[in-house]
Design an enzyme around this catalytic site. Structure first.
Site, PDB file in Angstrom:
ATOM      1  N   GLY A   1      31.151  25.252  33.196  1.00  0.00           N
ATOM      2  CA  GLY A   1      32.228  25.967  32.265  1.00  0.00           C
ATOM      3  C   GLY A   1      32.785  24.959  31.465  1.00  0.00           C
TER       4      GLY A   1
ATOM      5  N   ALA B   1      29.522  22.914  26.981  1.00  0.00           N
ATOM      6  CA  ALA B   1      28.238  23.411  26.891  1.00  0.00           C
ATOM      7  C   ALA B   1      28.042  24.815  27.337  1.00  0.00           C
ATOM      8  CB  ALA B   1      27.181  22.459  27.182  1.00  0.00           C
TER       9      ALA B   1
ATOM     10  N   VAL C   1      33.047  15.406  26.217  1.00  0.00           N
ATOM     11  CA  VAL C   1      32.474  14.627  25.313  1.00  0.00           C
ATOM     12  C   VAL C   1      32.451  15.482  23.781  1.00  0.00           C
ATOM     13  CG1 VAL C   1      30.950  13.614  26.596  1.00  0.00           C
ATOM     14  CG2 VAL C   1      30.173  15.605  25.477  1.00  0.00           C
TER      15      VAL C   1
ATOM     16  N   LYS D   1      36.389  16.201   8.827  1.00  0.00           N
ATOM     17  CA  LYS D   1      35.716  14.845   8.773  1.00  0.00           C
ATOM     18  C   LYS D   1      34.563  14.975   7.761  1.00  0.00           C
ATOM     19  CE  LYS D   1      32.117  12.487  12.103  1.00  0.00           C
ATOM     20  NZ  LYS D   1      31.477  12.654  13.157  1.00  0.00           N
TER      21      LYS D   1
ATOM     22  N   VAL E   1      28.979  26.375  43.833  1.00  0.00           N
ATOM     23  CA  VAL E   1      27.549  26.764  44.129  1.00  0.00           C
ATOM     24  C   VAL E   1      27.187  25.916  45.459  1.00  0.00           C
ATOM     25  CG1 VAL E   1      25.089  26.801  43.671  1.00  0.00           C
ATOM     26  CG2 VAL E   1      26.929  27.686  41.999  1.00  0.00           C
TER      27      VAL E   1
ATOM     28  N   LEU F   1      24.557  18.158  28.988  1.00  0.00           N
ATOM     29  CA  LEU F   1      24.325  16.863  29.569  1.00  0.00           C
ATOM     30  C   LEU F   1      23.189  17.179  30.569  1.00  0.00           C
ATOM     31  CD1 LEU F   1      27.944  15.651  30.083  1.00  0.00           C
ATOM     32  CD2 LEU F   1      26.569  15.085  28.224  1.00  0.00           C
TER      33      LEU F   1
ATOM     34  N   GLU G   1      26.693   8.787  16.710  1.00  0.00           N
ATOM     35  CA  GLU G   1      26.494   9.673  15.636  1.00  0.00           C
ATOM     36  C   GLU G   1      27.291  11.100  15.788  1.00  0.00           C
ATOM     37  OE1 GLU G   1      25.930   9.584  12.205  1.00  0.00           O
ATOM     38  OE2 GLU G   1      24.907   7.681  11.954  1.00  0.00           O
TER      39      GLU G   1
ATOM     40  N   THR H   1      26.588  13.259  18.051  1.00  0.00           N
ATOM     41  CA  THR H   1      25.550  14.167  18.356  1.00  0.00           C
ATOM     42  C   THR H   1      25.821  15.361  19.717  1.00  0.00           C
ATOM     43  OG1 THR H   1      24.023  12.608  19.152  1.00  0.00           O
ATOM     44  CG2 THR H   1      23.755  13.230  16.946  1.00  0.00           C
TER      45      THR H   1
ATOM     46  N   TYR I   1      10.720  16.025   6.794  1.00  0.00           N
ATOM     47  CA  TYR I   1      10.790  17.174   7.803  1.00  0.00           C
ATOM     48  C   TYR I   1      11.752  18.316   7.351  1.00  0.00           C
ATOM     49  CZ  TYR I   1      14.277  13.778   9.867  1.00  0.00           C
ATOM     50  OH  TYR I   1      15.345  13.155   9.888  1.00  0.00           O
TER      51      TYR I   1
END
Length: 507
Positions: free
Chosen positions: A16, A19, A50, A81, A187, A336, A345, A347, A435
């Site tokens: 939770g 992500a 993060v 930003k 779990v 993660l 950067e 990301t 690309y």
């Protein structure tokens, strides 16, 4: 007769954090009637939090889900930003901004940077950042949303800098509001089909069984399903990205100015971030534990903070790399649990968002999973991780620094062949690998190459056909026009305060 409607796929998200709730909310909102989403989390497990700084792509995610930007910014104390200010990376004392926007524009089919290189070779070009509206606005601490037309004011984008510990809870409230079912608990057992090996249910410590057709592993570095249960191998990239720790510490603002950009300052064993939020400043030292100790890193970040510390430094440990397969059996890893690349950067949240987007595009149409969809997902995720990896390595490898063992290591190490090819293409003729999908296009690579002093041996020969004085005049007019636009923008802090006041009146 029409084919009867298929029941929605039962999706179980484990974890939770940022992500997990991004995944649950994204699937519930964007796959109505196709996915029945449940999420398992435990209050006994903390979140990493993060991604305090983000990339412009997060705006698209917020908009697609129908989240009100103003409410989101208020809840997470976010600021705007325009890019990242890199200091001391190419050489001590030098800096450049990697902007969320372009440098000039293509003329007669020739990229702007070639025209700039032509003038620069004759001593007639100014600083490259003078020809980017995003860079100029960032340097002046000013902000205004980009225009929606094709004018100069549309040549940049923006992202957010927010409190990552508040983003997850915000997404949880949003997800619960659109129908995601939440289960609290740890779990303790993973049940699998004896023949296929697919996961069939997760058993919680109180005996509840949560059954599903598709499981999304958002359990963070523990990777409970993808790593621990299915044994998907981790591809370690520490030899290219040796930073494996971060010491993070918030502090108060030292001044009233709130910069519309993140600062990344190279340090003897890594680099240090500074991220301005509305209510505080985020600070951190990303470092390689093989070159400095955790105690030294904590003392460094304490000494570097401008404002009053709001907490003791907190150590985060990580290992750069990714799973060899992010989708195995009926388990998809997001965030993660799938991979990690250091935040140089910004990301981290992008990589989670990217995986969610590809999962939605390749979402199973029935209970069975087509292996071709799974393989395509893994190909796309691998491509994204590999490309970000190469871009991060470039920041370390493209340097002349020889003042510490860390910088001697990254300057002289062998880089991936994919990056070596990109750098050769640039060094030979100032060209960028093309690309159409993914992250970091021409302007990003140009910003880092030229910002860190990597100049090509030659540039597009068509630039020599033009009168240098006319080219110089055009660049000077562009520079003045950009300066006029920036002068008309409000200060970033004033814009934030004005928006806050407007929202308070509307509330």
């Amino acid at each position: 007769m029409s084919e009867p409607a298929r029941p929605p796929l039962r999706v179980v998200v484990l974890g939770g954090g940022t992500a997990g709730w991004m995944t649950a909310a994204g699937l519930a909102r964007l796959l109505p009637g196709m996915a029945n989403v449940q999420l398992i989390e435990s209050e006994d497990i903390g979140i990493v939090g993060v991604g305090e700084a983000t990339l412009p792509h997060i705006r698209g995610f917020v908009e697609r889900l129908g989240i009100d930007e103003a409410a989101f910014m208020r809840a997470t104390h976010a600021t705007y930003k325009l890019g990242i200010d890199f200091r001391d990376f190419g050489r001590l004392g030098e800096s450049y901004i990697h902007p969320f926007g372009s440098f000039g524009e293509e003329v007669a089919g020739v990229g702007f940077h070639h025209w700039w290189l032509q003038l620069q070779s004759q001593g007639m070009a100014g600083d490259l950042g003078n020809y980017s509206l995003a860079v100029a606005a960032a340097r002046a601490d000013r902000f205004a949303p980009p225009a929606g037309d094709a004018s100069l004011a549309s040549t940049y984008g923006y992202a957010y800098q927010f409190d990552a510990t508040l983003f997850g809870p915000f997404m949880r409230d949003f997800g619960l509001g659109i129908g995601v079912a939440r289960h609290e608990g740890l779990v303790i057992e993973v049940e699998r089909d004896a023949q296929t090996g697919d996961v069939t249910a997760l058993v919680l410590e109180d005996g509840r069984r949560i059954e599903g057709d598709l499981f999304v592993d958002c359990s963070g570095f523990r990777s409970v399903l993808l790593g621990q249960e299915l044994g998907e191998e981790w591809e370690d990239w520490t030899h290219w990205l040796p930073c494996d720790r971060a010491a993070a510490m918030p502090c108060t603002h030292a001044t009233g100015a709130i910069r519309p950009y993140t600062t990344a300052t190279a340090m003897p064993a890594g680099w240090r971030w500074r991220i301005p939020l509305q209510h505080r400043m985020g600070n951190g030292y990303v470092f390689a534990s093989s070159f400095t100790s955790e105690d030294e890193a904590c003392e460094t970040i304490r000494s570097a903070a401008d404002g009053e510390p709001l907490a003791d430094p907190r150590i985060l440990r990580f290992r750069p790399g990714r799973r060899r397969r992010s989708w195995s059996h009926n388990v998809v890893g997001v965030g993660l649990a799938s991979g990690f690349l250091e935040p140089l950067e910004s990301t981290s949240i992008y990589l989670a968002q990217m995986a969610i987007t590809y999962l939605i595009e390749l979402f199973p149409e029935g209970p069975g999973i087509d292996p071709r969809d799974r393989n395509e997902f893994n190909r796309l995720v691998d491509m994204e991780y590999d490309r970000v990896r190469d871009f991060l390595i470039l920041h370390y490898h493209a340097t002349t620094r020889d003042d510490s063992d860390f910088w001697n290591h990254v300057r002289t190490m062998t880089v991936p062949d994919s990056l070596a090819d990109k750098m050769e293409l640039w060094r030979r003729a100032g060209r960028i690998e093309k690309y159409s999908d993914g992250l970091f296009y021409d302007a990003s690579w140009i910003a880092v190459y030229l910002g860190q002093g990597v100049f090509p041996e030659r540039h597009d020969p068509r630039t020599s056909l033009a009168d240098p004085a006319r080219v110089e005049g055009a660049l000077e007019r562009l520079k003045r026009t950009i300066a006029d636009h920036v002068a008309a923008m409000p200060a970033h802090a004033d814009y934030l305060h004005r928006e806050s006041a407007r929202l308070a009146e509307e509330a």
